[in-house]
Design a protein around this motif. Structure first.
Motif, short mmCIF file in Angstrom:
data_model
loop_
_atom_site.label_atom_id
_atom_site.label_comp_id
_atom_site.label_asym_id
_atom_site.label_seq_id
_atom_site.Cartn_x
_atom_site.Cartn_y
_atom_site.Cartn_z
N GLY A 24 -2.71 6.29 10.83
CA GLY A 24 -2.04 6.19 12.12
C GLY A 24 -1.22 4.92 12.27
N PHE A 25 -0.96 4.24 11.16
CA PHE A 25 -0.23 2.98 11.17
C PHE A 25 1.18 3.18 10.61
N SER A 26 1.99 2.13 10.69
CA SER A 26 3.35 2.18 10.17
C SER A 26 3.42 1.39 8.87
N PRO A 27 3.96 1.97 7.81
CA PRO A 27 4.09 1.23 6.56
C PRO A 27 5.35 0.37 6.54
N ALA A 28 5.28 -0.72 5.79
CA ALA A 28 6.46 -1.57 5.57
C ALA A 28 6.39 -2.08 4.13
N GLY A 87 0.81 -1.21 0.00
CA GLY A 87 0.00 0.00 0.00
C GLY A 87 0.84 1.25 0.00
N ASP A 88 0.18 2.34 -0.13
CA ASP A 88 0.82 3.64 -0.19
C ASP A 88 1.24 4.08 1.22
N PRO A 89 2.53 4.30 1.46
CA PRO A 89 2.99 4.70 2.80
C PRO A 89 2.28 5.93 3.36
N LYS A 90 2.00 6.92 2.50
CA LYS A 90 1.31 8.12 2.96
C LYS A 90 -0.09 7.77 3.48
N ALA A 91 -0.78 6.91 2.78
CA ALA A 91 -2.13 6.51 3.20
C ALA A 91 -2.08 5.70 4.49
N VAL A 92 -1.10 4.83 4.61
CA VAL A 92 -0.95 4.02 5.83
C VAL A 92 -0.69 4.93 7.03
N ARG A 93 0.17 5.92 6.85
CA ARG A 93 0.46 6.87 7.94
C ARG A 93 -0.77 7.70 8.30
N ARG A 94 -1.56 8.06 7.30
CA ARG A 94 -2.77 8.84 7.57
C ARG A 94 -3.69 8.09 8.52
#
Length: 143
Positions: free
Chosen positions: A120-124, A111-118
């Motif tokens: 409130g999660f951490s992207p990997a 997934g898109d790291p920006k969307a994951v951060r939005r």
């Protein structure tokens, strides 16, 4: 994506969660920012307007829920089309609240790291990366 992973999967336990308190939940998902507009118009606005301000369920309820619940356009789409009600994304987010209170971190692979951060999660980018990120919370050899 959040509701499926945190609302349903996390909450499918009897007696005791499968993840220890303060633990990490890792799951893979495609881009969480892609939402079908015909069925989920309020989800798009929830993502763009609400989650940019806060991910806290209590604050979300107090600041935004009523305006979505009474929005004439969402009501029209719900009554005459195939859209979920305008307040639906709120209840799906609240369904995640138990998991969010219990967990120390949520890591999304893909997934898109920006969307994951939005959210409130951490992207990997991979499972190995997610496991490495998780060590910040659970240590190098979690039980």
């Amino acid at each position: 994506m959040a509701c499926l992973g945190l609302g349903y999967f996390f909450n499918l336990y009897r007696g005791k969660p499968l993840v220890r308190e303060g633990g990490v939940l890792i799951f893979a998902s495609p881009d969480p920012s892609r939402v079908p507009p015909g069925h989920h118009p309020s989800y798009i606005d929830f993502y763009e307007q609400v989650l940019t301000q806060t991910v806290d369920p209590v604050a979300i309820h107090k600041q935004f829920e009523e305006s979505f619940a009474t929005d004439p356009w969402y009501i029209h789409l719900y009554r005459t089309g195939h859209a979920y009600h305008g307040v639906h994304p709120f209840y799906m987010w609240y369904w995640c609240a138990h998991a969010l209170e219990h967990l120390g971190r949520v890591i999304i692979v893909g997934g898109d790291p920006k969307a994951v951060r939005r959210l409130g999660f951490s992207p990997a980018s991979s499972l190995n990366d997610a496991l490495e990120i998780a060590t910040d919370v659970v240590g190098p050899s979690p039980p």
